[in-house]
Enzyme design. Structure first.
Site, PDB file in Angstrom:
ATOM      1  N   LYS A 138       2.897   6.607   5.206  1.00 36.72           N
ATOM      2  CA  LYS A 138       2.112   5.566   4.524  1.00 36.72           C
ATOM      3  C   LYS A 138       2.675   4.209   4.895  1.00 36.72           C
ATOM      4  CE  LYS A 138      -1.304   4.105   2.384  1.00 36.72           C
ATOM      5  NZ  LYS A 138      -1.314   3.104   3.469  1.00 36.72           N
ATOM      6  N   LYS A 186      -0.213   3.681  -2.618  1.00 34.65           N
ATOM      7  CA  LYS A 186      -1.250   4.710  -2.519  1.00 34.65           C
ATOM      8  C   LYS A 186      -0.662   6.120  -2.429  1.00 34.65           C
ATOM      9  CE  LYS A 186      -4.765   1.744  -0.343  1.00 34.65           C
ATOM     10  NZ  LYS A 186      -4.043   0.484  -0.102  1.00 34.65           N
ATOM     11  N   SER A 231      -5.835   3.426   4.577  1.00 39.27           N
ATOM     12  CA  SER A 231      -5.336   2.496   3.560  1.00 39.27           C
ATOM     13  C   SER A 231      -6.443   1.609   3.016  1.00 39.27           C
ATOM     14  CB  SER A 231      -4.187   1.642   4.110  1.00 39.27           C
ATOM     15  OG  SER A 231      -3.376   1.157   3.054  1.00 39.27           O
ATOM     16  N   SER A 291       0.796  -1.235   0.000  1.00 41.00           N
ATOM     17  CA  SER A 291       0.000   0.000   0.000  1.00 41.00           C
ATOM     18  C   SER A 291       0.826   1.282   0.000  1.00 41.00           C
ATOM     19  CB  SER A 291      -0.956   0.017   1.190  1.00 41.00           C
ATOM     20  OG  SER A 291      -2.050  -0.834   0.959  1.00 41.00           O
TER      21      SER A 291
END
Length: 342
Positions: A289, A128, A184, A125
């Site tokens: 993140k 993202k 997320s 992720s």
């Protein structure tokens, strides 16, 4: 009108329908309430990546110190963009169990710590973050309503994942981006790609084009969520991406929101940031993140400030969440005690 935490204005008419204020976000994060003028918000959302230093090849310049046994009084630089493992420069450098790691001075580009940082690895992720950059660059109407479709919950070649969202849930584009960065949520990231002009294929092309523009030479994206193990990058490349993403106030704000209650109309989702270091508030983290699929292990990227030094921390492939968090804390603590210039 749906309250989200920040106002998005592209024009005076667009956001008369969806005025979003920062008070709720500030209240939840323990920060003082702040009101944003339309000028402030325009700068936050549309801030150009003007402060990222680009090499003639279009890549972000990364300065590195050579692997030597003593700390030089001035940096010894290798070729721009090349990262040399500098762990041995400091006798007390942390032992990181992750597959790859990087700490970089975000202001000078000096690499302070490097482990296997040129290897192209699955990034889960962390993907993202590029999804957010592409959305911010597109300057789309952030108040536009997006309805999640069943196709947003799976993709060819992707790993399965759990979600608190459901097909039929509606939100505006800003909320979808907050869902993707803070919590997320994979369906939100998938919907952002689906509703991009030209659809998913155009969005993935834009992701890879942006990576190429930034000089992320070990990076390739297959889709927008990170569930596909074919989404790969090196720690070096992610250092470049975090540097670029730090120029977007929108990404800084959304990725470091510690907690938020999403009002979906018929239910409220109480949500926490996936990074415990953001939720706990003990570090000055400007961008965050996290990511996980089995192929990638536990990953995190952060832009932080350590002893007045802006720094980027990248950890890929830690065996557990605790190991990832421990590695991040150890690297940040260690960096906090380094001299400002190597």
């Amino acid at each position: 009108m749906r309250v989200l935490g920040i106002t998005f204005l592209f024009s005076a008419t667009t956001f008369s329908q969806a005025e979003i204020v920062v008070n709720n976000l500030s209240k939840q994060s323990g920060q003082p309430n702040t009101s944003w003028s339309s000028e402030d918000v325009e700068m936050l959302l549309n801030k150009d990546v003007a402060n990222v230093e680009l090499s003639p090849q279009g890549s972000v310049t990364v300065k590195t110190t050579r692997n030597i046994s003593t700390i030089p009084s001035t940096p010894v630089l290798s070729k721009p963009g090349q990262i040399v493992d500098t762990t041995a420069v400091f006798n007390n450098s942390p032992d990181v169990s992750a597959r790859a790691a990087l700490v970089m001075d975000a202001e000078t580009g000096e690499v302070l710590y490097s482990k296997n940082s040129n290897a192209s690895l699955p990034i889960a992720s962390i993907t993202k973050l590029m999804t957010a950059v592409v959305i911010a660059d597109a300057r789309l109407n952030m108040s536009e309503t997006i309805t999640l479709q069943q196709g947003d919950f799976s993709c060819a070649g992707c790993k399965s994942s759990s979600s608190t969202l459901r097909a039929g849930d509606t939100m505006n584009r800003a909320e979808a981006l907050l869902f993707a960065l803070m919590k997320s949520e994979n369906p939100a990231a998938a919907a952002l790609a689906r509703t991009y002009p030209g659809g998913r294929s155009a969005f993935i092309a834009a992701m890879n084009a942006k990576a190429k523009q930034l000089g992320m030479t070990s990076t390739h994206y297959m889709e927008s969520t990170g569930l596909h193990p074919g989404n790969v990058a090196s720690a070096r490349d992610l250092g470049i991406l975090v540097t670029a993403a730090s120029q977007y106030g929108l990404i800084r704000q959304f990725s470091t929101t510690p907690t938020y209650d999403f009002n979906l109309g018929y239910r409220v989702l109480k949500s926490n940031n996936t990074n415990a270091l953001v939720r706990n508030g003990g570090w000055n983290i400007n961008i965050s993140k996290t990511g996980f699929i089995n192929e990638a292990g536990r990953c995190v990227v952060m832009h932080t400030t350590l002893n007045n030094r802006p720094a980027i921390v990248v950890i890929l492939g830690a065996p557990t969440t605790q190991a990832r968090n421990d590695a991040a804390v150890n690297l940040m603590t260690w960096t906090s005690h380094l001299p400002k210039r190597l």
